[in-house]
Every structure is written in C-alpha cells, then in structure tokens.
Design an enzyme around this catalytic site. Structure first.
Site, PDB file in Angstrom:
ATOM      1  N   ASP A  12       1.076  -1.219  -0.035  1.00 17.04           N
ATOM      2  CA  ASP A  12      -0.079   0.049  -0.038  1.00 17.04           C
ATOM      3  C   ASP A  12       0.769   1.137  -0.034  1.00 17.04           C
ATOM      4  O   ASP A  12       1.513   1.670   1.019  1.00 17.04           O
ATOM      5  CB  ASP A  12      -0.720   0.055   1.197  1.00 17.04           C
ATOM      6  CG  ASP A  12      -1.700   1.156   1.103  1.00 17.04           C
ATOM      7  OD1 ASP A  12      -2.215   1.649   0.452  1.00 17.04           O
ATOM      8  OD2 ASP A  12      -2.306   1.554   2.333  1.00 17.04           O
ATOM      9  N   GLU A  72      -1.094  -1.290  -5.285  1.00 18.30           N
ATOM     10  CA  GLU A  72      -2.246  -0.528  -5.383  1.00 18.30           C
ATOM     11  C   GLU A  72      -1.861   0.469  -6.354  1.00 18.30           C
ATOM     12  O   GLU A  72      -0.637   1.232  -6.127  1.00 18.30           O
ATOM     13  CB  GLU A  72      -2.718  -0.114  -4.360  1.00 18.30           C
ATOM     14  CG  GLU A  72      -4.027   0.759  -4.330  1.00 18.30           C
ATOM     15  CD  GLU A  72      -4.565   1.028  -2.972  1.00 18.30           C
ATOM     16  OE1 GLU A  72      -5.700   1.014  -2.711  1.00 18.30           O
ATOM     17  OE2 GLU A  72      -3.842   2.064  -2.175  1.00 18.30           O
ATOM     18  N   ASP A 144      -2.595   0.778   7.251  1.00 19.55           N
ATOM     19  CA  ASP A 144      -1.875   0.549   6.083  1.00 19.55           C
ATOM     20  C   ASP A 144      -1.498  -1.074   5.735  1.00 19.55           C
ATOM     21  O   ASP A 144      -1.166  -1.442   4.904  1.00 19.55           O
ATOM     22  CB  ASP A 144      -0.392   1.416   6.319  1.00 19.55           C
ATOM     23  CG  ASP A 144      -0.849   2.799   6.385  1.00 19.55           C
ATOM     24  OD1 ASP A 144      -1.304   3.672   5.559  1.00 19.55           O
ATOM     25  OD2 ASP A 144      -0.429   3.422   7.380  1.00 19.55           O
TER      26      ASP A 144
END
Length: 175
Positions: A12, A72, A144
């Site tokens: 992330d 991502e 996160d």
C-alpha cells in the site's frame, strides 16, 4: 501450506507510510505470513526519502522471499502535488521487486475493496474486519498493513485469471 503454495507480498504505497503484507496461497487457502509499515525519514529531501523507501522495500522482499508482488494503483487526489509524490513513491516500490526478479501486478483501489469485502466502496474498518476474518492469525497495527494484506489477497484471487489470459494471449500471438 502445500508445496504448491505461493508467497505474495502486497504494498500500500505512501511516501510517509508504506504498508506491506505477505500471505501464502495454495489457490484455496490463505495464510498470514507477516506485515509491517515502512516510514521513510520525513525531514529528508524527496530523493533521499525515495531512496530509503526503495532500500526498505528491497530489504523486506529479501527477508521474506515472496514469489510475486502486488501494488495498489494511484488514485488522483485533489492536490496534484500530493498525487505526483505518491506516484514517485509507487515508482520506487514498483522498481524494488522488479529489480529482484518478481512479477509485479497492480490493482485499483476499488477492485481491492471489492475483492476483499464484496463492495468497491468499503470503508477502512470494513477492510480491517475482513482481513481479520480471512486471516485470523494476522496481527496488524494500522490500516496501511491491513490494506497491504488486502492487496496481497486480491492478487491471490486474481493471479490465476491473469495467468490464463497471458497463456491465451501467447497462443494467439504464436499463431
């Protein structure tokens, strides 16, 4: 896990906080391996923060030896400057596994949410709850980390489809 299990690391991305999470998947079961957060020094110049991020991502990969990585994709913020910095952080994160020879996949935030919770507009709390349900042994201290685990899970769910498409594309190209 069986001998056919694959270890996947999810990221992330963030310049201040980058979550990472590792799962093993045998195609049916998921097993939590590890997760954490990378926090580059916030007072350094951008180039040194990116370098620290790259080095930390490389170190995590070398420590846990995943076979594949997933990251991502960037969403566009209202602040173009923040979006550009996030893009630069993503670049450092994408480069590290690629330099180590890992296949790297990218997934949109909505696909990640939909893959883990069933809806593309899930809240952070919903993602964390589903990660706890899907990976009961997972211990994570932040959104996160939970998001990074969600990215790894998304890749575990979608990798076989990607492989089938690549095989078909190779056959079509060869004819």
């Amino acid at each position: 896990m069986t001998a056919r299990a694959i270890r996947i690391i999810g990221f992330d991305p963030g310049l201040r906080r980058t979550g990472w999470g590792i799962v093993e998947s045998d195609g049916v079961r998921l097993v939590y391996v590890a997760s954490g957060v990378i926090t580059p020094p916030k007072d350094d110049d951008l180039a040194y923060r990116l370098s620290a991020l790259f080095d930390a991502v490389t170190s995590v990969i070398q420590s846990f030896s995943p076979s594949e990585a997933a990251v991502e994709e960037t969403f566009v913020n209202e602040n173009p400057r923040s979006t550009l910095k996030l893009g630069q952080a993503r670049g450092a994160i994408l480069l590290a596994p690629a330099r180590l020879g890992l296949r790297v996949a990218e997934y949109t935030p909505n696909l990640i949410k939909k893959s883990v919770t069933g809806t593309g507009h899930a809240e952070k709390q919903q993602i964390q709850a589903m990660i706890s349900f899907l990976l009961p042994k997972a211990t994570f201290d932040s959104a996160d980390e939970a998001d990074a685990l969600a990215i790894a899970i998304t890749h575990a769910h979608h990798r076989s489809s990607r492989q089938r498409l690549a095989t078909v594309a190779a056959k079509v190209a060869g004819t």
